[in-house]
Design an enzyme around this catalytic site. Structure first.
Site, mmCIF file in Angstrom:
data_model
loop_
_atom_site.group_PDB
_atom_site.id
_atom_site.type_symbol
_atom_site.label_atom_id
_atom_site.label_comp_id
_atom_site.label_asym_id
_atom_site.label_seq_id
_atom_site.Cartn_x
_atom_site.Cartn_y
_atom_site.Cartn_z
ATOM 1 C CE LYS A 113 -1.854 -1.094 4.012
ATOM 2 N NZ LYS A 113 -1.131 -2.341 4.341
ATOM 3 N NE ARG A 134 2.591 -4.710 11.204
ATOM 4 C CZ ARG A 134 3.631 -4.563 10.374
ATOM 5 N NH1 ARG A 134 4.835 -4.969 10.729
ATOM 6 N NH2 ARG A 134 3.460 -4.014 9.201
ATOM 7 N NE ARG A 170 -4.149 -0.918 10.388
ATOM 8 C CZ ARG A 170 -3.022 -0.607 9.760
ATOM 9 N NH1 ARG A 170 -2.939 0.475 9.030
ATOM 10 N NH2 ARG A 170 -1.995 -1.384 9.861
ATOM 11 N NE ARG A 187 8.023 -2.485 5.856
ATOM 12 C CZ ARG A 187 6.708 -2.504 6.007
ATOM 13 N NH1 ARG A 187 5.935 -1.846 5.172
ATOM 14 N NH2 ARG A 187 6.164 -3.192 6.991
ATOM 15 N NE ARG A 229 6.774 -0.383 9.860
ATOM 16 C CZ ARG A 229 5.592 -0.452 9.229
ATOM 17 N NH1 ARG A 229 5.444 0.144 8.060
ATOM 18 N NH2 ARG A 229 4.593 -1.097 9.766
HETATM 19 P P1 AP5 Z 1 4.912 -1.582 1.734
HETATM 20 O O1 AP5 Z 1 4.496 -0.733 0.586
HETATM 21 O O2 AP5 Z 1 5.761 -0.944 2.787
HETATM 22 O O3 AP5 Z 1 3.644 -2.323 2.374
HETATM 23 P P2 AP5 Z 1 2.402 -1.757 3.175
HETATM 24 O O4 AP5 Z 1 1.189 -2.412 2.641
HETATM 25 O O5 AP5 Z 1 2.420 -0.257 3.209
HETATM 26 O O6 AP5 Z 1 2.745 -2.404 4.582
HETATM 27 P P3 AP5 Z 1 2.772 -1.872 6.063
HETATM 28 O O7 AP5 Z 1 3.483 -2.962 6.835
HETATM 29 O O8 AP5 Z 1 3.328 -0.484 6.178
HETATM 30 O O9 AP5 Z 1 1.281 -1.872 6.403
HETATM 31 P P4 AP5 Z 1 0.662 -1.915 7.770
HETATM 32 O O10 AP5 Z 1 -0.735 -1.685 7.394
HETATM 33 O O11 AP5 Z 1 0.920 -3.106 8.603
HETATM 34 O O12 AP5 Z 1 1.478 -0.798 8.585
HETATM 35 P P5 AP5 Z 1 1.132 0.694 8.991
HETATM 36 O O13 AP5 Z 1 2.372 1.470 8.873
HETATM 37 O O14 AP5 Z 1 -0.094 1.170 8.292
HETATM 38 O O15 AP5 Z 1 5.671 -2.858 1.118
HETATM 39 C C1 AP5 Z 1 6.275 -3.824 1.951
HETATM 40 C C2 AP5 Z 1 7.649 -4.219 1.370
HETATM 41 O O16 AP5 Z 1 7.467 -4.883 0.128
HETATM 42 C C3 AP5 Z 1 8.580 -3.043 1.081
HETATM 43 O O17 AP5 Z 1 9.884 -3.430 1.301
HETATM 44 C C4 AP5 Z 1 8.368 -2.765 -0.420
HETATM 45 O O18 AP5 Z 1 9.524 -2.198 -0.979
HETATM 46 C C5 AP5 Z 1 8.082 -4.165 -0.951
HETATM 47 N N1 AP5 Z 1 7.105 -4.215 -2.035
HETATM 48 C C6 AP5 Z 1 5.962 -3.468 -2.155
HETATM 49 N N2 AP5 Z 1 5.275 -3.835 -3.246
HETATM 50 C C7 AP5 Z 1 5.979 -4.864 -3.819
HETATM 51 C C8 AP5 Z 1 5.765 -5.682 -4.975
HETATM 52 N N3 AP5 Z 1 4.677 -5.537 -5.753
HETATM 53 N N4 AP5 Z 1 6.695 -6.628 -5.266
HETATM 54 C C9 AP5 Z 1 7.793 -6.800 -4.464
HETATM 55 N N5 AP5 Z 1 8.042 -6.044 -3.372
HETATM 56 C C10 AP5 Z 1 7.140 -5.091 -3.033
HETATM 57 O O19 AP5 Z 1 0.720 0.490 10.523
HETATM 58 C C11 AP5 Z 1 1.685 0.184 11.522
HETATM 59 C C12 AP5 Z 1 1.031 0.206 12.906
HETATM 60 O O20 AP5 Z 1 0.484 1.520 13.185
HETATM 61 C C13 AP5 Z 1 -0.187 -0.737 13.059
HETATM 62 O O21 AP5 Z 1 0.229 -2.060 13.415
HETATM 63 C C14 AP5 Z 1 -0.955 -0.040 14.193
HETATM 64 O O22 AP5 Z 1 -0.352 -0.272 15.448
HETATM 65 C C15 AP5 Z 1 -0.772 1.434 13.861
HETATM 66 N N6 AP5 Z 1 -1.829 1.945 12.960
HETATM 67 C C16 AP5 Z 1 -1.661 2.457 11.706
HETATM 68 N N7 AP5 Z 1 -2.839 2.843 11.177
HETATM 69 C C17 AP5 Z 1 -3.779 2.569 12.117
HETATM 70 C C18 AP5 Z 1 -5.184 2.717 12.134
HETATM 71 N N8 AP5 Z 1 -5.862 3.217 11.076
HETATM 72 N N9 AP5 Z 1 -5.847 2.336 13.251
HETATM 73 C C19 AP5 Z 1 -5.182 1.828 14.321
HETATM 74 N N10 AP5 Z 1 -3.840 1.645 14.365
HETATM 75 C C20 AP5 Z 1 -3.144 2.022 13.256
#
Ligand code: AP5
Length: 218
Positions: free
Chosen positions: A13, A171, A88, A127, A160
Site C-alpha cells: 500500500k 499484525r 482499519r 523491507r 521497522r
Molecule cells: P509496503 O508498501 O511498505 O507495504 P504496506 O502495505 O504499506 O505495509 P505496512 O506494513 O506499512 O502496512 P501496515 O498496514 O501493517 O502498517 P502501517 O504502517 O499502516 O511494502 C512492503 C515491502 O514490500 C517493502 O519493502 C516494499 O519495498 C516491498 N514491495 C511493495 N510492493 C511490492 C511488490 N509488488 N513486489 C515486491 N516487493 C514489493 O501500521 C503500523 C502500525 O500503526 C499498526 O500495526 C498499528 O499499530 C498502527 N496503525 C496504523 N494505522 C492505524 C489505524 N488506522 N488504526 C489503528 N492503528 C493504526
C-alpha cells in the site's frame, strides 16, 4: 481524487501510495507513518500509541480518527487525498464517512490490495526504510544501489521495529480479525476496487493507475 488503500501488512500500500502521490501531486496520508513519527518524537499522541504500535495492535479508534480529521481539514486535502492504512475498523470507516459528509465530500474508491500470506512475510522481512526521507526499499525486489544507503538522499536504511517476525504474526492476526471485514463494507457500498498485489511493483502500479484513471473520469 479521494481514495483509500486497504490490505494486509506488507501488501504494498505504502509503495503504491508514495508513487501515486508523487506522480499525481495528491497528499499521501499514512496513519502508520504519522503514528511512528509521534512515537519517535514523544508527543502526547505518541506516548498513548507507543505500546499498541510496538505490539502490532491497533491504536484505539478515537486517537486515530482525531489524527485523520485534523489532517483532512488542512487546505492541501481540498482537491483530494490518498489515505494509506485508514480506515482499519468498521468504527473508523463510519467515522470517515461522517468527517467527509461534514464537508459534503465522499470517498471515490477503496483500493484493496489482495495478496497471499507467504508474499506478505517475504516482503515485510526484506523491507528497509530511509531514516532521512522515508523512501521504501526491499533487499531483493527494490534494492538500493548501495546496500544500506538511500538512492535518493544518501540517508541510512533501517528495519521497522514492528517488522520482527513475532510482531508481524500479530499484525496479520489483527488484520484478519478487525480489518478484513471492511472488504465487505466497501464492496456493499460499491467503492471497492480489487487489485492483485502478488504481482511486481510495476504491474501493481499499472493496475493502480488504471483504477485511478477510471475514478478520475467518473
Ligand atoms: P509496503 O508498501 O511498505 O507495504 P504496506 O502495505 O504499506 O505495509 P505496512 O506494513 O506499512 O502496512 P501496515 O498496514 O501493517 O502498517 P502501517 O504502517 O499502516 O511494502 C512492503 C515491502 O514490500 C517493502 O519493502 C516494499 O519495498 C516491498 N514491495 C511493495 N510492493 C511490492 C511488490 N509488488 N513486489 C515486491 N516487493 C514489493 O501500521 C503500523 C502500525 O500503526 C499498526 O500495526 C498499528 O499499530 C498502527 N496503525 C496504523 N494505522 C492505524 C489505524 N488506522 N488504526 C489503528 N492503528 C493504526
Amino acid at each position: 481524487m479521494k481514495v483509500a488503500f486497504l490490505g494486509p501488512p506488507g501488501a504494498g500500500k505504502g509503495t503504491q501510495a508514495q508513487a501515486v502521490s508523487r506522480e499525481r501531486k495528491v497528499p499521501h496520508i499514512s496513519t502508520g507513518d504519522i503514528l511512528r513519527e509521534a512515537v519517535q518524537t514523544g508527543t502526547p499522541t505518541g506516548l498513548k500509541a507507543r505500546a499498541y504500535v510496538t505490539a502490532g495492535k491497533l491504536v484505539p479508534d478515537e486517537i486515530v480518527v482525531d489524527i485523520v480529521a485534523e489532517r483532512l481539514a488542512r487546505p492541501d486535502c481540498k482537491q483530494g487525498f490518498l489515505l494509506d492504512g485508514f480506515p482499519r475498523t468498521l468504527g473508523q470507516a463510519k467515522a470517515l464517512d461522517a468527517i467527509l459528509a461534514k464537508s459534503s465530500m465522499r470517498l471515490d474508491a477503496m483500493l484493496y490490495y489482495a495478496v497471499s500470506d507467504d508474499v506478505v512475510v517475504d516482503r515485510i522481512s526484506g523491507r528497509r526504510l530511509c531514516k532521512s526521507c522515508g523512501a521504501n526499499y526491499h533487499v531483493k525486489y527494490i534494492a538500493p544501489r548501495k546496500s544500506g544507503v538511500c538512492d535518493r538522499c544518501g540517508g541510512g536504511l533501517y528495519q521497522r521495529a514492528d517488522d520482527k517476525p513475532e510482531t508481524v504474526k500479530e499484525r496479520l492476526r489483527v488484520y484478519r480479525e478487525q480489518t478484513a471485514e471492511l472488504i465487505d463494507y466497501y464492496r456493499a457500498n460499491g467503492l471497492l476496487k480489487e487489485i492483485s498485489a502478488d504481482n511486481s511493483v510495476e504491474a501493481v502500479r499499472a493496475d493502480t493507475n488504471r483504477v485511478l484513471d477510471a475514478v478520475a473520469v467518473r
